[in-house]
Scaffold this active site. Structure first.
Site, PDB file in Angstrom:
ATOM      1  N   ASP A 178      -8.369   8.845  -4.504  1.00 42.30           N
ATOM      2  CA  ASP A 178      -9.723   8.532  -4.048  1.00 42.30           C
ATOM      3  C   ASP A 178      -9.882   7.028  -3.812  1.00 42.30           C
ATOM      4  OD1 ASP A 178     -12.372   8.859  -3.385  1.00 42.30           O
ATOM      5  OD2 ASP A 178     -12.887  10.004  -5.174  1.00 42.30           O
ATOM      6  N   ASP A 179     -10.228   6.660  -2.571  1.00 47.29           N
ATOM      7  CA  ASP A 179     -10.559   5.259  -2.236  1.00 47.29           C
ATOM      8  C   ASP A 179      -9.386   4.293  -2.431  1.00 47.29           C
ATOM      9  OD1 ASP A 179     -13.074   6.246  -1.743  1.00 47.29           O
ATOM     10  OD2 ASP A 179     -14.115   4.995  -3.200  1.00 47.29           O
ATOM     11  N   CYS A 236     -15.817  10.018   1.595  1.00 44.64           N
ATOM     12  CA  CYS A 236     -15.273  11.109   0.770  1.00 44.64           C
ATOM     13  C   CYS A 236     -15.406  12.537   1.290  1.00 44.64           C
ATOM     14  CB  CYS A 236     -15.903  11.014  -0.615  1.00 44.64           C
ATOM     15  SG  CYS A 236     -15.583   9.453  -1.449  1.00 44.64           S
ATOM     16  N   LYS A 267     -11.411  16.412  -8.194  1.00 50.81           N
ATOM     17  CA  LYS A 267     -12.650  16.276  -7.410  1.00 50.81           C
ATOM     18  C   LYS A 267     -12.763  17.346  -6.321  1.00 50.81           C
ATOM     19  CE  LYS A 267     -14.969  12.778  -4.505  1.00 50.81           C
ATOM     20  NZ  LYS A 267     -15.039  11.326  -4.222  1.00 50.81           N
ATOM     21  N   HIS A 326     -16.226  18.094  -4.238  1.00 48.98           N
ATOM     22  CA  HIS A 326     -17.046  17.357  -3.259  1.00 48.98           C
ATOM     23  C   HIS A 326     -17.099  18.034  -1.891  1.00 48.98           C
ATOM     24  CE1 HIS A 326     -18.445  13.042  -1.992  1.00 48.98           C
ATOM     25  NE2 HIS A 326     -19.454  13.854  -2.335  1.00 48.98           N
ATOM     26  N   HIS A 339     -11.443   5.552  -7.202  1.00 50.87           N
ATOM     27  CA  HIS A 339     -12.880   5.453  -6.922  1.00 50.87           C
ATOM     28  C   HIS A 339     -13.584   4.701  -8.048  1.00 50.87           C
ATOM     29  CE1 HIS A 339     -16.957   6.714  -5.879  1.00 50.87           C
ATOM     30  NE2 HIS A 339     -16.499   7.340  -4.813  1.00 50.87           N
ATOM     31  N   ASP A 369      -7.987   9.378   0.598  1.00 48.70           N
ATOM     32  CA  ASP A 369      -8.963  10.085   1.424  1.00 48.70           C
ATOM     33  C   ASP A 369      -9.599   9.164   2.456  1.00 48.70           C
ATOM     34  OD1 ASP A 369     -10.357   8.622  -0.513  1.00 48.70           O
ATOM     35  OD2 ASP A 369     -11.942  10.111  -0.734  1.00 48.70           O
ATOM     36  N   LYS A 406     -13.879   1.151   3.379  1.00 48.30           N
ATOM     37  CA  LYS A 406     -14.652   2.385   3.254  1.00 48.30           C
ATOM     38  C   LYS A 406     -16.043   2.210   3.842  1.00 48.30           C
ATOM     39  CE  LYS A 406     -16.414   5.618  -0.220  1.00 48.30           C
ATOM     40  NZ  LYS A 406     -16.396   6.025  -1.643  1.00 48.30           N
TER      41      LYS A 406
END
Length: 565
Positions: A33-34, A74, A129, A131, A229, A287, A307
């Site tokens: 993530d991120d 995301c 995650k 989402h 994240h 992502d 992002k």
């Protein structure tokens, strides 16, 4: 007699000759993530490489994907991966961070785990995650093709406590277990990277044991890490002081990376220990780009932006694939870097295609993946995913063998894209050119190799003017997007602008609820579910049958949170 002996020898040789291994691969898809471009150790950041030695080495045992694109944040990226549709055809916002919003992947879309079960008899599991929507039980991972799920439903939470907020800033613990039949009472309170790595190891070991009795059904494990994240939280013993880091944002991000490296190592070792690695395809990908504003720790150097922007730093994502399956199928590609132009959406058809070919079901390749007359009649967009496997391992592949164009985003009123971006932001790649429009949240800035650092924090929104009248870049010759060339090539700019507006007419944003339109209040949900997050909408009353909880105490930890998308 001689002829008879020769026949016996020939038959024996046929029996002992090694037949090609046609088993569908175990698919381990690790979505980080991120993770910014320069937060990925295989992109040359020495500081990160020292904290992620295992992942650095693992990336060198496979193929690094140098032109792997995604959405700029995301839920759209995850919904695209799982639905096989570009974000402009599935969702472009994170509105499902409020549990009662539809968002995510439309319930009428068939997701990747469902297709893998149909085509390749896969056992499917999600750890981490989700989402992709959680307003009703129909939205849950186990209703969308996953046999097993352990993780969190929304977009962000605290690492140590799994706490988050929902409507009216009401606090919840967001942790779900399909084995417990609902909220994971008693399971919260462990640093999430440790927790998800252990769960993934357990599933790998369980699958190896069970598959030995079941003709080795292949495993699809979607391991959606919470790291990297925000919020920046790591065990203190992993934090090491760094120069030029007075606010310790980089130290905390690197500590999170070090824990993640251990998690990737432990899961990969579990695959090797159980023998699954030899037939495993492992994908590690971010992502979207790193979050650069407000000291969130992301670093996309040398790319522009991050992002929530359509600049390369927001959408060109760090990724590689490895594993025993890749080594067996394409040994000459091990240790290489591919420039093939692909989008995260393309994994859908690629993984389904691999499963069908290896399981000797070529007819499955001709099944219109989730494209039916009834769905098109309801306005559900067709599959956008392209199978890139042959091009990736082929000898004559070029950048545009699979794709020449990638529509990245089109943020109109219908799409309701997230702040600090918004209406007017849009982008399209038509190789080697890229057109960008809009202010892009004022975050079209470049970061240094050591970032964050002693410089002032980047505000949100930022101060960069962006491209309110549109920009044109040649991302082959100018990958850092320093030179807007629309005045030099007005014809190309106008052609791409026309195409971008055509793409904008195709935007699809789901508001489909599946008839689950009766939603209880946030206060009633908190009381019903004992402070844990759960779906709040149904066609009537939602009841969860809880199993006996294990581990820590039942009460959620009381922590006030303030986290982003």
């Amino acid at each position: 007699i001689i002829l008879f002996v020769l026949q016996l020898f020939f038959c024996a040789s046929m029996k002992t000759a090694k037949q090609p291994d046609r088993r569908p691969p175990h698919i381990i898809f690790m979505l980080v993530d991120d993770m910014g471009w320069n937060n990925a150790p295989w992109n040359g950041n020495d500081e990160i490489q020292r904290r992620m030695p295992y992942t650095t080495e693992l990336s060198q045992s496979g193929i690094i994907l140098d032109r792997h694109y995604s959405y700029k944040y995301c839920s759209p990226a995850r919904s695209a991966l799982l639905s096989g549709r570009l974000p402009i055809h599935v969702t472009q916002n994170n509105k499902n961070n409020l549990v009662t919003n539809p968002g995510g992947a439309d319930l009428r879309m068939t997701l990747l785990p469902q297709r893998l079960k149909e085509v390749g008899r896969y056992s499917t599991a999600l750890v981490g995650k989700w989402h992709v929507g959680a307003r009703s039980k129909a939205n849950l991972p186990t209703s969308r093709g996953f046999d097993h799920y352990f993780g969190y439903l929304k977009g962000a939470e605290h690492y140590f406590t799994q706490s988050t907020t929902d409507e009216d800033d009401v606090e919840f613990v967001d942790l779900w277990s399909s084995e417990l039949g609902g909220p994971a009472y008693g399971q919260n309170g462990t640093y999430s990277t440790f927790m998800y790595a252990r769960e993934a190891e357990r599933l790998v070991e369980r699958h190896a044991e069970e598959s030995s009795k079941d003709n080795e059904r292949p495993l699809f494990l979607y391991l959606a890490w919470q790291a990297m994240h925000g919020p920046l939280e790591a065990p203190v013993e992993y934090e090491l002081p760094l120069p030029n880091d007075p606010r310790e944002a980089r130290a905390k991000m690197n500590a999170m990376a070090a824990v993640l490296d251990e998690g990737i190592r432990n899961v990969t070792n579990a695959l090797k220990r159980t023998g699954l690695y030899d037939n495993a395809l492992i994908v590690v990908s971010s992502d979207n780009g790193g979050w650069i504003q407000l000291d969130h720790g992301g670093n996309n150097y040398p790319l522009r932006g991050g992002k929530v922007t359509d600049y390369e730093g927001g959408v060109r994502t760090a990724a590689f694939l490895t594993g025993g399956f890749l080594t067996r199928k394409a040994p000459d590609k091990v240790g290489t870097r591919s420039t093939l132009l692909i989008h995260i959406v393309d994994w859908y058809s690629t993984l389904i295609g691999l499963s069908a070919r290896e399981d000797n079901q070529p007819h499955a390749l001709h099944v219109p993946h989730d494209d039916t007359d009834s769905k098109r009649a309801n306005g559900i967009p067709s599959i956008d995913s392209q199978d890139f496997w042959g091009a990736l391992i082929g000898e004559a592949s070029t950048v545009t063998t699979v794709r020449e164009e990638i529509p990245l985003s089109f943020c109109n009123i219908e799409a309701e894209c997230d702040w600090p971006g918004g209406v007017g932001d849009a982008a399209l790649i038509s190789w080697p050119y890229k057109i960008i429009n809009g202010t892009q949240a004022g975050l079209g800035v470049w970061q240094g190799n050591q970032f964050p650092n002693a410089s002032e924090r980047i505000p949100m929104p930022g101060n960069d003017a962006g491209c309110p009248l549109g920009c044109l870049f040649n991302i082959r010759d100018d990958p850092t997007e320093h030179h807007d060339i629309k005045e030099v090539y007005p014809d190309i700019f106008n052609t791409l602008l026309k195409r971008l507006n055509e793409v904008g007419k195709q935007v699809y944003q789901t508001n489909y609820s599946g008839g689950d339109d009766s939603c209880i209040s946030v206060e009633a949900a908190r009381e019903r579910d004992k402070g844990f997050l759960a779906p709040r909408c149904s066609s009537g009353t939602v009841t969860y049958i809880q199993q006996t909880p294990r581990g820590r105490g039942l009460e959620p930890l009381n922590v006030t949170v303030e986290i982003g998308a």
